[in-house]
Design an enzyme around this catalytic site. Structure first.
Site, PDB file in Angstrom:
ATOM      1  N   ASN A   9       0.703  -0.959   0.178  1.00  0.00           N
ATOM      2  CA  ASN A   9      -0.094   0.105  -0.203  1.00  0.00           C
ATOM      3  C   ASN A   9       0.892   1.057   0.266  1.00  0.00           C
ATOM      4  O   ASN A   9       1.699   1.308   1.331  1.00  0.00           O
ATOM      5  CB  ASN A   9      -0.835  -0.483   1.118  1.00  0.00           C
ATOM      6  N   ARG A  86      -2.695  -1.719  -3.280  1.00  0.00           N
ATOM      7  CA  ARG A  86      -3.968  -0.997  -3.418  1.00  0.00           C
ATOM      8  C   ARG A  86      -3.002   0.238  -4.414  1.00  0.00           C
ATOM      9  O   ARG A  86      -2.392   0.434  -4.555  1.00  0.00           O
ATOM     10  CB  ARG A  86      -3.956  -0.178  -1.999  1.00  0.00           C
TER      11      ARG A  86
END
Ligand code: AMP
Length: 398
Positions: A9, A86
């Site tokens: 992420n 992500r």
């Protein structure tokens, strides 16, 4: 090859890495902050030694250092079975998570104009893991994808239609991974199926957004073209009158400066003049600091207004759900927000609201409340790990 899943992420100046086993239990996590700055730093959760990073370390170099630190500590002993990333903005191109290939990389690049601080760093994370783990299936999980089901009347702004047609100016919505998780978890806690469950999901962290989810599908949300619109956030203003740009222009403040302040110096920080951190604000308010109390009041009132607004998109409401660092932990914010919604029939149990963590079903409404109210911890990394495993399995049944 192990059946572990690595979740990446990349934020604008941070990087979170998490490793899950085949049953999606978290094995390890690491965090890097202040990337591309002089005091870049990284550490592994539960490990007293930091991971050495040079000043100005970029996302890809930090990722390499973190993976190598995982390897040194025997946390990664062979190649993961899948990697999930992500990705903030998928525009109208991505309605769900996808396996990454060259076309997907180009499409994410094309969406970068809509999220200039995020998509390029998401891509550098993708490129770094492609180089570190060649041949491992990698999935992109988009913050915007869950909201691609918004009906036209909810995603269009009342602007010249050419702006939408030519430049894609519309509401996209964000935090989709968290809202999607709420839709599934709320249904489970209520003993229902997601496809027959309608909820209002309030994700309240440093960034905040709310979504109306009808029969498991997102039908309205508060964030818009960018993650600036909607609720009051840690440093972001949420909704303002766009006339502000012209007004402040007449005072000599250029548009890019207004934009910076709306993103970085507004919200709870701007109102309180002290901090963007809700826990600290609650402590300050308890000690009589009026601007902090005001910041909490504005935050809760805006949220209550939006809960009312989300009702317009639902035919039934099975639960209002609070999640995110503030939603999960602040009984005060939940109570202050619900206190505005008597007319709609929402009512909390003071006891359950304060002690919800001790009860497994997450319910905090009073016996007389018209609607259930739930507190559910979010877990975006887990959703990304599950999506990556699912897609990797589909890609390579062998
Ligand atoms: P997140 O971005 O989801 O990690 O959420 C961060 C926000 O949650 C910060 O504003 C924290 O102050 C807030 N938060 C965490 N714990 C508490 C708490 N016990 N009471 C109030 N706010 C909290």
């Amino acid at each position: 090859m192990e059946d572990t899943v690595l979740v990446v992420n990349c934020g604008s100046s941070s990087l979170k890495l998490a490793l899950f086993d085949g049953q999606h239990r978290k094995l390890a996590s690491a965090l890097a902050e202040r990337l591309n700055q002089n005091d870049a730093f990284a550490c592994i959760a539960g490990d007293k030694d930091t991971i050495p990073l040079k000043p100005g370390t970029s996302h890809d170099a930090a990722l390499e250092a973190m993976v190598s630190a995982f390897r040194d500590r025997q946390l990664i002993t062979s190649v993961p079975a899948a990697i999930g990333h992500r990705v903030v903005h998928g525009g109208e191109t991505f309605r769900e998570a996808v396996l990454i290939n060259e076309d997907v990389v180009s499409a994410i690049e094309e969406c970068a104009g809509l999220a200039p601080l995020h998509n390029p760093v998401n891509l550098s994370g993708i490129r770094a893991t492609l180089a570190l783990f060649p041949g491992v299936p990698q999935a992109a999980v988009f913050d915007t994808a869950f909201h691609q089901t918004l009906p036209r009347h909810a995603f269009l702004y009342a602007l010249p239609k050419a702006w939408y047609q030519d430049w894609g100016v519309r509401r996209y919505g964000f935090h989709g991974t968290s809202h999607a998780f709420m839709a599934v978890e709320a249904a489970r806690l209520l003993g229902r199926t997601p496809a027959t469950t309608s909820i209002i999901s309030a994700h309240l962290g440093n960034g905040c957004s709310i979504a109306a989810i009808r029969d498991g599908i997102s039908v309205d949300t508060s964030m818009g073209l960018t993650p600036l619109e909607g609720l009051v956030m840690g440093t972001r203003s949420g909704d303002i009158d766009p006339g502000l740009f012209d007004f402040l222009g007449s005072k000599g403040i250029p548009g890019d400066e207004v934009h910076r302040v709306l993103n970085q110096e507004s919200g709870l920080l701007g109102l309180s003049g002290q901090t963007n951190d809700m826990r600290s604000l609650c402590e300050l308010a308890d000690h009589g600091h009026e601007p902090s109390k005001t910041a909490i009041d504005v935050f809760c009132f805006r949220l209550a207004r939006y809960i009312g607004a989300m009702m317009a998109s639902l035919r039934q409401l099975d639960a209002l759900v609070f999640t995110g660092g503030i939603g999960e932990n602040s009984a005060r914010v939940r109570q202050d927000t619900i206190s505005h919604l008597h007319l709609m029939g929402f009512e909390l149990s003071e006891d359950l609201n304060k002690h919800h963590g001790e009860f497994s079903d997450g319910r905090i409404e009073s016996a007389g409340s018209r609607f259930p109210v739930l507190v559910i911890p979010t877990n975006e990394e887990l959703v990304i790990a599950r999506e990556a495993s699912r897609l990797a399995g589909a890609a390579d049944p062998a």
